[in-house]
Design a protein around this motif. Sequence first.
Motif, mmCIF file in Angstrom:
data_model
loop_
_atom_site.group_PDB
_atom_site.id
_atom_site.type_symbol
_atom_site.label_atom_id
_atom_site.label_comp_id
_atom_site.label_asym_id
_atom_site.label_seq_id
_atom_site.Cartn_x
_atom_site.Cartn_y
_atom_site.Cartn_z
ATOM 1 N N TYR A 174 -90.478 -53.263 28.420
ATOM 2 C CA TYR A 174 -89.093 -52.959 28.349
ATOM 3 C C TYR A 174 -88.191 -54.148 27.350
ATOM 4 O O TYR A 174 -88.593 -54.907 27.297
ATOM 5 N N GLY A 175 -87.392 -53.233 26.553
ATOM 6 C CA GLY A 175 -86.937 -53.999 25.481
ATOM 7 C C GLY A 175 -85.795 -55.007 25.764
ATOM 8 O O GLY A 175 -85.468 -55.807 24.913
ATOM 9 N N ARG A 176 -85.006 -54.811 26.794
ATOM 10 C CA ARG A 176 -83.787 -55.486 27.067
ATOM 11 C C ARG A 176 -84.006 -56.566 28.332
ATOM 12 O O ARG A 176 -83.798 -56.123 29.430
ATOM 13 N N TYR A 177 -84.481 -57.741 27.968
ATOM 14 C CA TYR A 177 -85.112 -58.651 29.015
ATOM 15 C C TYR A 177 -83.905 -58.929 29.876
ATOM 16 O O TYR A 177 -84.044 -59.201 31.032
ATOM 17 N N GLN A 178 -82.596 -59.122 29.305
ATOM 18 C CA GLN A 178 -81.447 -59.420 30.075
ATOM 19 C C GLN A 178 -81.192 -58.397 31.427
ATOM 20 O O GLN A 178 -80.525 -58.717 32.543
ATOM 21 N N ASP A 179 -81.554 -57.099 31.032
ATOM 22 C CA ASP A 179 -81.373 -56.095 31.995
ATOM 23 C C ASP A 179 -82.315 -56.279 33.421
ATOM 24 O O ASP A 179 -82.243 -55.606 34.432
ATOM 25 N N THR A 180 -83.484 -56.982 33.437
ATOM 26 C CA THR A 180 -84.165 -57.228 34.327
ATOM 27 C C THR A 180 -83.598 -58.165 35.462
ATOM 28 O O THR A 180 -84.251 -58.318 36.447
#
Length: 181
Positions: A174-180
């Motif tokens: 997943y490319g958007r780390y902050q969304d995890t």
Amino acid sequence: ALGNNVADNPCLDQYWEMFYAGIDVCNNALKYVPTCTVIDDNKKAAYTADALFLRALYYSQMVAMWGPIPYNSEPIGAINNNPVRIPEAEVYANILNDLKKAMENYKQANVMTPKAATAAGRAYYYSAEALYARVALYAASWLGANSVNGFGNLYTEALNAATDVINNSGAKFYGRYQDTW
């Protein structure tokens, strides 16, 4: 084995029972699916692969937690009050062999993508190969690179399997780390 995981630990007792219940279901599937006359050969191969994958998954969790464990490759037919623990290297050999057979069966049934799996959320070829890589790496880390008979350097086995999964499975990080979070 990790820490002081002993047989009389009530927190772990349920896991032990659940793992062996799941393994028995897998062993029954491996015994009876090939003889079933109402499903075609592709479905038989896919269901056989699912059972092999799950049995390998259960045993990989158990051997990591408890070390040497009793290994059942057949359905339970009678109560065994004196199970024998087998060495970790033998358990790992059985796990890796199950995963190789699972991959062969998935390939035969053309279950190469999640959409081709026997149901949503179930394993497929690259799931088995990823678990193969994980188990080989774990065994090499705990027991040594050449500790499992019938297999070469387990680090190399893990690297080759992981490389194939990364290059060919279509899975992506997943490319958007902050969304995890």
